[in-house]
Write an enzyme that holds these catalytic residues in place. Structure first.
Site, PDB file in Angstrom:
ATOM      1  N   ASP A   9      84.695  -1.610 -39.611  1.00  0.00           N
ATOM      2  CA  ASP A   9      83.834  -2.727 -39.963  1.00  0.00           C
ATOM      3  C   ASP A   9      82.398  -2.270 -39.643  1.00  0.00           C
ATOM      4  OD1 ASP A   9      82.967  -5.426 -40.474  1.00  0.00           O
ATOM      5  OD2 ASP A   9      82.858  -5.697 -38.299  1.00  0.00           O
ATOM      6  N   LEU A  10      81.413  -2.962 -40.187  1.00  0.00           N
ATOM      7  CA  LEU A  10      80.014  -2.549 -39.944  1.00  0.00           C
ATOM      8  C   LEU A  10      79.347  -3.389 -38.846  1.00  0.00           C
ATOM      9  CD1 LEU A  10      77.442  -0.926 -40.865  1.00  0.00           C
ATOM     10  CD2 LEU A  10      76.997  -2.820 -42.423  1.00  0.00           C
ATOM     11  N   ASP A  11      79.086  -4.666 -39.196  1.00  0.00           N
ATOM     12  CA  ASP A  11      78.314  -5.527 -38.287  1.00  0.00           C
ATOM     13  C   ASP A  11      79.091  -5.777 -36.999  1.00  0.00           C
ATOM     14  OD1 ASP A  11      76.105  -6.061 -40.109  1.00  0.00           O
ATOM     15  OD2 ASP A  11      77.506  -7.286 -41.258  1.00  0.00           O
ATOM     16  N   THR A  17      74.025  -5.725 -35.590  1.00  0.00           N
ATOM     17  CA  THR A  17      73.324  -6.612 -36.523  1.00  0.00           C
ATOM     18  C   THR A  17      73.750  -8.069 -36.383  1.00  0.00           C
ATOM     19  OG1 THR A  17      74.953  -5.776 -38.048  1.00  0.00           O
ATOM     20  CG2 THR A  17      72.677  -5.052 -38.403  1.00  0.00           C
ATOM     21  N   LYS A  45      81.380 -14.491 -37.639  1.00  0.00           N
ATOM     22  CA  LYS A  45      81.572 -13.039 -37.664  1.00  0.00           C
ATOM     23  C   LYS A  45      82.651 -12.652 -38.669  1.00  0.00           C
ATOM     24  CE  LYS A  45      79.762 -12.060 -33.115  1.00  0.00           C
ATOM     25  NZ  LYS A  45      80.042 -11.616 -31.745  1.00  0.00           N
ATOM     26  N   SER A 114      83.662  -3.614 -44.952  1.00  0.00           N
ATOM     27  CA  SER A 114      82.751  -4.647 -44.442  1.00  0.00           C
ATOM     28  C   SER A 114      82.599  -5.789 -45.429  1.00  0.00           C
ATOM     29  CB  SER A 114      81.370  -4.007 -44.202  1.00  0.00           C
ATOM     30  OG  SER A 114      80.393  -5.000 -44.016  1.00  0.00           O
ATOM     31  N   ALA A 115      82.362  -6.981 -44.915  1.00  0.00           N
ATOM     32  CA  ALA A 115      82.105  -8.151 -45.764  1.00  0.00           C
ATOM     33  C   ALA A 115      80.669  -8.174 -46.268  1.00  0.00           C
ATOM     34  CB  ALA A 115      82.374  -9.430 -44.965  1.00  0.00           C
ATOM     35  N   LYS A 145      87.695 -11.544 -45.655  1.00  0.00           N
ATOM     36  CA  LYS A 145      88.525 -11.516 -44.450  1.00  0.00           C
ATOM     37  C   LYS A 145      88.745 -12.960 -44.009  1.00  0.00           C
ATOM     38  CE  LYS A 145      86.164  -7.261 -43.011  1.00  0.00           C
ATOM     39  NZ  LYS A 145      85.211  -6.633 -42.066  1.00  0.00           N
ATOM     40  N   GLU A 169      87.464  -3.451 -35.590  1.00  0.00           N
ATOM     41  CA  GLU A 169      86.909  -4.768 -35.942  1.00  0.00           C
ATOM     42  C   GLU A 169      86.403  -5.517 -34.723  1.00  0.00           C
ATOM     43  OE1 GLU A 169      86.028  -7.193 -37.765  1.00  0.00           O
ATOM     44  OE2 GLU A 169      86.480  -6.449 -39.749  1.00  0.00           O
ATOM     45  N   ASP A 170      85.306  -6.257 -34.895  1.00  0.00           N
ATOM     46  CA  ASP A 170      84.811  -7.093 -33.786  1.00  0.00           C
ATOM     47  C   ASP A 170      85.058  -8.574 -34.038  1.00  0.00           C
ATOM     48  OD1 ASP A 170      82.886  -7.293 -35.900  1.00  0.00           O
ATOM     49  OD2 ASP A 170      81.510  -8.199 -34.460  1.00  0.00           O
TER      50      ASP A 170
HETATM   51  C1  BG6 Z   1      79.834  -9.517 -41.971  1.00  0.00           C
HETATM   52  C2  BG6 Z   1      79.155 -10.256 -40.839  1.00  0.00           C
HETATM   53  O1  BG6 Z   1      79.989  -8.179 -41.643  1.00  0.00           O
HETATM   54  O2  BG6 Z   1      79.064  -9.616 -43.166  1.00  0.00           O
HETATM   55  C3  BG6 Z   1      78.877 -11.692 -41.242  1.00  0.00           C
HETATM   56  O3  BG6 Z   1      79.979 -10.214 -39.689  1.00  0.00           O
HETATM   57  C4  BG6 Z   1      78.072 -11.716 -42.531  1.00  0.00           C
HETATM   58  O4  BG6 Z   1      78.158 -12.319 -40.198  1.00  0.00           O
HETATM   59  C5  BG6 Z   1      78.821 -10.948 -43.617  1.00  0.00           C
HETATM   60  O5  BG6 Z   1      77.876 -13.053 -42.967  1.00  0.00           O
HETATM   61  C6  BG6 Z   1      78.064 -10.895 -44.935  1.00  0.00           C
HETATM   62  O6  BG6 Z   1      76.904 -10.134 -44.758  1.00  0.00           O
HETATM   63  P1  BG6 Z   1      75.681 -10.071 -45.757  1.00  0.00           P
HETATM   64  O7  BG6 Z   1      74.869  -8.915 -45.223  1.00  0.00           O
HETATM   65  O8  BG6 Z   1      76.237  -9.774 -47.118  1.00  0.00           O
HETATM   66  O9  BG6 Z   1      74.989 -11.383 -45.701  1.00  0.00           O
HETATM   67 MG    MG Z   2      81.906  -7.396 -37.739  1.00  0.00          MG
END
Ligand code: BG6
Ligand code: MG
Length: 218
Positions: A9-11, A17, A45, A114-115, A145, A169-170
């Site tokens: 996962d990224l964030d 972030t 998240k 990542s989302a 997710k 994943e967090d």
């Molecule tokens: C996820 C974050 O990785 O991405 C969420 O944990 C975030 O908080 C989602 O809403 C979507 O991100 P973005 O950058 O497309 O707004």
């Molecule tokens: Mg995350």
């Protein structure tokens, strides 16, 4: 040596972030006269941008028109991107690079799941994009997710069976997505929050190379 796929996962896993997402949502919440807390932020998240706004409107008991929702989604992302622009590679979370390098040395598959729709520019800014063989992000999936789609696509991109995939994943939703995909789930964060994960580590500093090797050999 076996080849497994490690899906990150990224964030909140690679980079810190989550705090920028929180600040941008909190400022938007003020326009709804709503005080958005860090505790409530846990629910956001791993959740897509569109869904996050719906949750916020629900929490604030605020009814918005479609037009207003669209404006707010743009506003939130513009503020978030301002924080991202000011970010540098000091925001990479501890020992992420050590783990990525170890996995590469062992010829393991490494992909992003990542989302976020901002994943590519963030990885580029952090000079990490070349460390990912495949990137599956919010632009590539239709189901968010805890649906397993993002990780299933990550495994497919690397041509690795789902049972040979390991997810970092967090978020609760992300751990559930990994579990639903039939993959090994590793929570990065608090045990109480991520208790559905197969393993939980506070951060990558806690994760030994012996542990990573045991995942590869399993
Ligand atoms: C996820 C974050 O990785 O991405 C969420 O944990 C975030 O908080 C989602 O809403 C979507 O991100 P973005 O950058 O497309 O707004
Ligand atoms: Mg995350």
């Amino acid at each position: 040596m076996k080849k497994k796929a490690f899906l990150f996962d990224l964030d909140g896993v690679i980079v810190d972030t989550a705090k920028f997402h929180y600040l941008a949502w909190r400022n938007l919440a003020k326009e709804m006269n709503f005080d958005f807390t860090e505790e409530q932020n846990e629910l956001f998240k791993g959740v897509s941008r569109v869904q996050s706004l719906e949750i916020l409107l629900d929490l604030a008991s605020y009814e918005a028109t479609q037009e207003q929702k669209e404006r707010w989604l743009i506003q939130k992302n513009e503020e978030y991107l301002k924080y991202i622009e000011a970010m540098d590679d000091s925001e990479i979370l501890p020992d992420v690079v050590r783990v990525l390098n170890f996995l590469h040395e062992k010829n393991q598959g490494v992909a992003l799941g990542s989302a976020s729709k901002n994943a590519r520019p963030i990885l580029t800014k952090l000079n990490l994009i070349q460390k990912f063989e495949a990137i599956v992000d919010g632009n590539d999936v239709t189901a968010a997710k805890p649906d397993p789609e993002v990780f299933l696509k990550g495994g497919e991109a690397l041509k690795i069976e789902r049972t040979d995939c390991i997810v970092f994943e967090d978020s609760i939703a992300g751990v559930q997505a990994a579990n639903a995909a039939g993959m090994v789930s590793i929570g990065i964060g608090e045990k109480d929050v991520l208790h559905e994960a197969d393993y939980v580590f506070a951060d990558f500093k806690e994760m030994s190379e012996a542990f990573l090797a045991s995942l590869i050999e399993a």
